[in-house]
Design a protein around this motif. Structure first.
Motif, PDB file in Angstrom:
ATOM      1  N   ARG A  21      39.295  50.707  48.560  1.00  0.00           N
ATOM      2  CA  ARG A  21      38.348  50.587  49.685  1.00  0.00           C
ATOM      3  C   ARG A  21      37.616  49.249  49.651  1.00  0.00           C
ATOM      4  O   ARG A  21      37.466  48.599  50.688  1.00  0.00           O
ATOM      5  CB  ARG A  21      37.351  51.742  49.644  1.00  0.00           C
ATOM      6  N   GLU A  22      37.183  48.849  48.468  1.00  0.00           N
ATOM      7  CA  GLU A  22      36.474  47.570  48.350  1.00  0.00           C
ATOM      8  C   GLU A  22      37.381  46.397  48.702  1.00  0.00           C
ATOM      9  O   GLU A  22      36.944  45.445  49.352  1.00  0.00           O
ATOM     10  CB  GLU A  22      35.918  47.410  46.945  1.00  0.00           C
ATOM     11  N   ARG A  23      38.641  46.462  48.282  1.00  0.00           N
ATOM     12  CA  ARG A  23      39.586  45.388  48.583  1.00  0.00           C
ATOM     13  C   ARG A  23      39.841  45.310  50.082  1.00  0.00           C
ATOM     14  O   ARG A  23      39.857  44.219  50.672  1.00  0.00           O
ATOM     15  CB  ARG A  23      40.891  45.620  47.826  1.00  0.00           C
ATOM     16  N   GLU A  24      40.036  46.461  50.708  1.00  0.00           N
ATOM     17  CA  GLU A  24      40.275  46.466  52.155  1.00  0.00           C
ATOM     18  C   GLU A  24      39.069  45.930  52.914  1.00  0.00           C
ATOM     19  O   GLU A  24      39.224  45.200  53.899  1.00  0.00           O
ATOM     20  CB  GLU A  24      40.624  47.881  52.614  1.00  0.00           C
ATOM     21  N   GLU A  25      37.863  46.277  52.458  1.00  0.00           N
ATOM     22  CA  GLU A  25      36.651  45.776  53.103  1.00  0.00           C
ATOM     23  C   GLU A  25      36.548  44.259  52.960  1.00  0.00           C
ATOM     24  O   GLU A  25      36.244  43.549  53.918  1.00  0.00           O
ATOM     25  CB  GLU A  25      35.426  46.462  52.490  1.00  0.00           C
ATOM     26  N   ALA A  26      36.837  43.765  51.766  1.00  0.00           N
ATOM     27  CA  ALA A  26      36.766  42.320  51.539  1.00  0.00           C
ATOM     28  C   ALA A  26      37.827  41.585  52.347  1.00  0.00           C
ATOM     29  O   ALA A  26      37.564  40.511  52.895  1.00  0.00           O
ATOM     30  CB  ALA A  26      36.926  42.020  50.050  1.00  0.00           C
ATOM     31  N   MET A  27      39.010  42.139  52.437  1.00  0.00           N
ATOM     32  CA  MET A  27      40.089  41.478  53.171  1.00  0.00           C
ATOM     33  C   MET A  27      39.860  41.545  54.678  1.00  0.00           C
ATOM     34  O   MET A  27      40.287  40.665  55.412  1.00  0.00           O
ATOM     35  CB  MET A  27      41.439  42.116  52.828  1.00  0.00           C
ATOM     36  N   ARG A  28      39.166  42.563  55.129  1.00  0.00           N
ATOM     37  CA  ARG A  28      38.908  42.682  56.560  1.00  0.00           C
ATOM     38  C   ARG A  28      38.056  41.509  57.033  1.00  0.00           C
ATOM     39  O   ARG A  28      38.307  40.913  58.085  1.00  0.00           O
ATOM     40  CB  ARG A  28      38.199  44.001  56.856  1.00  0.00           C
ATOM     41  N   ASP A  29      37.047  41.161  56.248  1.00  0.00           N
ATOM     42  CA  ASP A  29      36.194  40.037  56.618  1.00  0.00           C
ATOM     43  C   ASP A  29      36.908  38.702  56.425  1.00  0.00           C
ATOM     44  O   ASP A  29      36.675  37.761  57.159  1.00  0.00           O
ATOM     45  CB  ASP A  29      34.915  40.046  55.773  1.00  0.00           C
ATOM     46  N   PHE A  30      37.780  38.629  55.459  1.00  0.00           N
ATOM     47  CA  PHE A  30      38.454  37.385  55.126  1.00  0.00           C
ATOM     48  C   PHE A  30      39.641  37.110  56.042  1.00  0.00           C
ATOM     49  O   PHE A  30      39.834  35.992  56.493  1.00  0.00           O
ATOM     50  CB  PHE A  30      38.921  37.445  53.668  1.00  0.00           C
ATOM     51  N   CYS A  31      40.435  38.128  56.328  1.00  0.00           N
ATOM     52  CA  CYS A  31      41.658  37.958  57.116  1.00  0.00           C
ATOM     53  C   CYS A  31      41.681  38.939  58.277  1.00  0.00           C
ATOM     54  O   CYS A  31      42.315  39.992  58.201  1.00  0.00           O
ATOM     55  CB  CYS A  31      42.892  38.185  56.251  1.00  0.00           C
ATOM     56  N   ASP A  32      41.018  38.619  59.334  1.00  0.00           N
ATOM     57  CA  ASP A  32      41.053  39.462  60.524  1.00  0.00           C
ATOM     58  C   ASP A  32      42.200  38.970  61.405  1.00  0.00           C
ATOM     59  O   ASP A  32      42.024  38.124  62.278  1.00  0.00           O
ATOM     60  CB  ASP A  32      39.717  39.402  61.255  1.00  0.00           C
TER      61      ASP A  32
END
Length: 84
Positions: free
Chosen positions: A59-70
């Motif tokens: 979950r934390e990885r997906e949250e971080a990647m969402r902001d980084f790679c939209d």
């Protein structure tokens, strides 16, 4: 010759001595069974925290990647700029 006869008679008369059961075998097997039980309990106990940690990390990885790679926003921007 007399000595040979005495030896043969003694060997035939004296029954073979029964070898005593290894007194440590039972204790070892008991300790081995206990170790196997404790090991399986440890595996079960560590399984749930490992799963929980893996889900939290995902979950934390997906949250971080969402902001980084939209990617959706990037594609919309590219298609908008490409249409000009």
């Amino acid at each position: 010759m007399l000595a040979d006869t005495i030896i043969v008679v003694l060997v035939c008369i004296i029954p073979a001595q029964h070898q005593d059961k290894n007194r440590f075998k039972d204790a070892f097997e008991k300790a081995d069974r206990q170790f196997d039980i404790e090991l399986s309990e440890l595996a079960k106990a560590s399984e749930e925290p490992a799963k929980s940690a893996a889900l939290k990390t995902k979950r934390e990885r997906e949250e971080a990647m969402r902001d980084f790679c939209d990617f959706k926003a990037l594609l919309r921007k590219m298609s908008y700029e490409g249409g000009r």
